[in-house]
Design an enzyme around this catalytic site. Structure first.
Site, short mmCIF file in Angstrom:
data_model
loop_
_atom_site.label_atom_id
_atom_site.label_comp_id
_atom_site.label_asym_id
_atom_site.label_seq_id
_atom_site.Cartn_x
_atom_site.Cartn_y
_atom_site.Cartn_z
N HIS A 184 -4.48 -10.87 -4.47
CA HIS A 184 -3.34 -11.22 -4.05
C HIS A 184 -1.97 -10.10 -4.52
CE1 HIS A 184 0.67 -12.25 -1.86
NE2 HIS A 184 1.43 -11.91 -3.02
N GLU A 185 -2.14 -10.12 -5.84
CA GLU A 185 -0.68 -9.38 -6.63
C GLU A 185 -1.88 -7.43 -7.24
OE1 GLU A 185 1.71 -9.99 -7.26
OE2 GLU A 185 1.62 -11.83 -6.84
N HIS B 33 -0.58 -5.96 -2.96
CA HIS B 33 0.51 -5.17 -3.68
C HIS B 33 0.53 -3.51 -4.19
CE1 HIS B 33 3.43 -8.18 -2.83
NE2 HIS B 33 2.97 -9.09 -3.71
N HIS C 13 -0.67 -0.73 -2.11
CA HIS C 13 0.01 -0.64 -1.41
C HIS C 13 0.87 0.67 -2.07
CE1 HIS C 13 3.42 -1.85 1.61
NE2 HIS C 13 3.03 -0.72 1.35
#
Length: 678
Positions: free
Chosen positions: A467-468, A471, A474
């Site tokens: 999940h992290e 980020h 991105h």
């Protein structure tokens, strides 16, 4: 101090901050110099005698404040991941100063007049799409910040912003101190029955790091439900751990956050009224994709009834299992019996998976492997580059052809100086205006094993890493012109979307087969365990959805109060808000209660915690698209990269999504994923 390492851009690869040179003593003078420089630059823009244009006003504002920006990115990563008494004190000192500095800019009537002048001619100024959107964002943000208010209202607004900055900073520091203080000390190893050898060793190491020569320490993570509750066999130990988790921030004394919660909520409501809104939620959501509190409430209420229905059915089964053990079932027992029921129903024992989730293998052969297959990017560890802490590892990221992308830093382990939870921070934000590359950090809170022992991740920790890293992607892959649009600088209720999508690759067969290898034998995870794991997908979603919705409901309730509403009791307000939403379930407490709800009282998610499930609509719809189009392929990755990750915040996110998907997102995939569709 005449000079600091922040005075000029770093000369290290990718402009990595020179951490070997930076000390705590450098931050304060760098902040003060940065604010002075920024004030001077903005004054020159405001007082420019030439008519306002995009270049001399909007682009000039993007160029201003570089020193302040450099030190702020480094300092706030440091203060959250490796704080000290010095950084804690400085953060409290800086909070009202930085709030006043921002207000001096955002509330400047003459500057707002120039921005408005550019905004009025934006369609006829020959601007490209990104520049035009930048003008619109500046005008909207200044308007919502109060730039059009009268002088008296601006004066009160400045006072409110300064006070709120102090209170939210204090909330975070209180929570960190109380979380450390409430870590559970265990004297008898027998009380750790059910934990693996590695977990026991990590608890012993945590005690040693606190200066204890004997015993064990179970550190607390941010959410209410602690991961070790799944394994601890003794009910009384589970109860002690849950009690420690739930009391954080609500004990009388220096770390009591209850008065802060009440004052923060009240002052935010007053500020919203000054700005012309009925509530803080209305003020926040006016500049998000959701737009209104009613839209958020509609979604949360639509999901609450089926979620609590599913949770009640799950609880009935777990209560029967606990009763057979002679245990009076409570919230502390839910994770333990949920795991036992999962194993019974699906032959899945998530604790038995840990030997297959060695951290470095998960990182290189799972997280990095999926990113390489999708986006063609490569990762090379750079031990020659110094990060801000010895545990933080630096990786160079390049394209397939060797051209540079940026740096990725992973800070995996928990420590008393690190706040709870997991997150991504930029240290250098990609933009073409200054030709800056991207340097991003992922922070997790994995217990550190003794030296020489492997780091074995839990199932949930593997999911968190994927999940992290979403980020991080991105931040690494966005390609924008202006710093305001870099990477994750998007609407709050869109920012979780790319990270949630990246979770899908954790269990993708090609990826899982590549990293789920036993750390001792080298054997791959047995196929029957993989099959059982896939079969259990969606299991216990009643609990997971209900605890999340309860927290999101609390966030909205606190931020929908009016400026004149009287709230005197935090616990009573929570109870009433959850009851009104049908979510006051004793065995399913909110994922975060108010006094340790860092997301909304110190972390920038105020009135925005709904964002996770709001973004999950896009996420679930995107996962369906990947399945429909062949999954883990470079072609699919390039499309996702170019149309969503690559644009950062430089375009309307829902328009970007339509460009990727060909339509708006459908909610049905989310309902199916969370078993809410029946």
């Amino acid at each position: 101090m005449d000079s600091t390492p922040f005075d000029t851009p770093s000369t290290l690869p990718y402009r990595l901050p020179p951490f070997a040179e930076i000390t705590d003593e450098h931050y304060r003078p760098a902040f003060l110099a940065g604010m002075r420089e920024h004030e001077s630059e903005v004054a020159a823009i405001r007082d420019d005698p030439e008519p306002a244009t995009f270049q001399n006003t909007i682009a000039a504002l993007e160029r201003a404040g570089r020193l302040l920006h450099r030190v702020a990115l480094v300092f706030y990563n440091k203060s959250s991941s490796d704080s000290s008494e010095a950084t804690n004190a400085l953060e409290e000192e800086l909070a009202p100063m930085l709030a006043a500095h921002e207000d001096a800019i955002r509330l400047d009537a003459k500057l707002f007049h120039r921005i408005t002048a550019v905004w009025e001619i934006r369609d006829d100024a020959g601007l490209d799409d990104e520049a035009k959107y930048l003008v619109e964002r500046y005008h909207t943000e200044f308007t919502l910040a109060g730039a059009g208010l009268g002088d008296d209202d601006k004066s009160r607004l400045r006072d409110l912003n300064a006070r709120l900055s102090t209170l939210t900073t204090r909330f975070e520091k209180n929570l960190l101190a109380d979380t450390n203080d409430l870590a559970l000390t265990i004297d008898d190893v027998a009380d750790l029955e059910g934990l693996s050898e590695g977990e026991v060793a990590a608890a012993r190491e945590a005690a040693r790091m606190r200066g204890l020569t004997e015993g064990f320490v179970l550190s607390l993570v941010l959410p209410t439900s602690q991961p070790l509750l799944k394994s601890l066999a003794r009910p009384e130990v589970r109860e002690r751990l849950m009690a420690a988790s739930r009391i954080r921030g609500s004990r009388p004394g220096d770390t009591d956050n209850r008065a802060l919660v009440l004052e923060i909520a009240r002052l935010r409501a007053e500020r919203a009224r000054l700005l012309g809104f009925d509530s803080h939620a209305a003020a926040v959501l006016a500049d998000q994709t959701a737009k209104t509190p009613d839209a958020v409430s509609s979604m949360l209420s639509r999901l609450s009834a089926p979620a609590t229905r599913n949770a009640a059915a799950e609880q009935s089964v777990l209560e029967d299992a606990a009763r057979a053990d002679g245990v009076s079932f409570s919230a502390a027992d839910w994770p333990y019996y949920e795991e036992r029921q999962r194993a019974k129903q699906f032959s899945v024992d998530t604790a038995a998976m840990k030997p297959y989730f060695e951290a470095d293998r998960v990182l290189r052969d799972g997280v990095f492997f999926a990113a390489t297959r999708l986006y063609g990017i490569r990762f090379t560890e750079r031990p020659d580059l110094v990060a801000y802490h010895p545990d933080a590892r630096v990786f160079e990221v390049t394209e397939d052809d060797g051209s540079p992308v940026g740096l990725y830093i992973l800070d995996l382990y928990t420590r008393d100086s690190k706040r709870g939870g997991a997150w991504m921070n930029p240290l250098v934000e990609q933009n073409a205006l200054f030709d800056d590359p991207a340097v991003v950090v992922n922070n997790l809170n994995v217990p550190k094993p003794p030296a020489g022992s492997p780091t074995l991740l839990s199932y949930d920790e593997v999911n968190t890493l994927f999940h992290e890293f979403g980020h991080a992607l991105h931040g690494l892959l966005a390609r924008v012109t202006y710093p305001k649009f870099s990477g994750t600088n998007v609407f709050r209720d869109f920012v979780e979307f790319p990270s949630q999508v990246n979770e899908m690759w954790m269990l993708w067969p090609e990826v899982l087969d590549n990293y789920a290898v036993h750390y001792e034998t080298g054997e791959r995870m047995p196929q029957e365990l993989v099959d059982a794991l896939n079969a259990s997908t969606g299991y216990a979603e009643g609990f997971a959805t209900s605890e999340y919705l309860a927290a999101a409901t609390l966030d909205q309730a606190w931020h929908r109060i009016g400026a004149d509403d009287e709230v005197g009791d935090v616990a009573g307000f929570e109870r009433d808000a959850l009851a009104a939403a049908g979510l006051n379930l004793p065995a399913v407490p909110p994922r975060y209660s108010s006094t340790y709800f860092a997301h909304v009282f110190s972390g920038g998610y105020d009135a925005g915690y709904y964002s996770y499930i709001w973004s999950e609509v896009l996420d679930a719809d995107t996962v369906e698209w990947f399945h429909e189009n062949g999954g883990l392929t470079r072609e699919n990755g390039d499309r996702f990269r170019s149309r969503l990750l690559g644009v950062g915040g430089s375009t309307d996110p829902l328009a970007a999504y339509r460009g990727f998907r060909g339509r708006d997102a459908a909610i049905e995939p989310l309902l199916k994923r969370r078993n809410l569709d029946s």
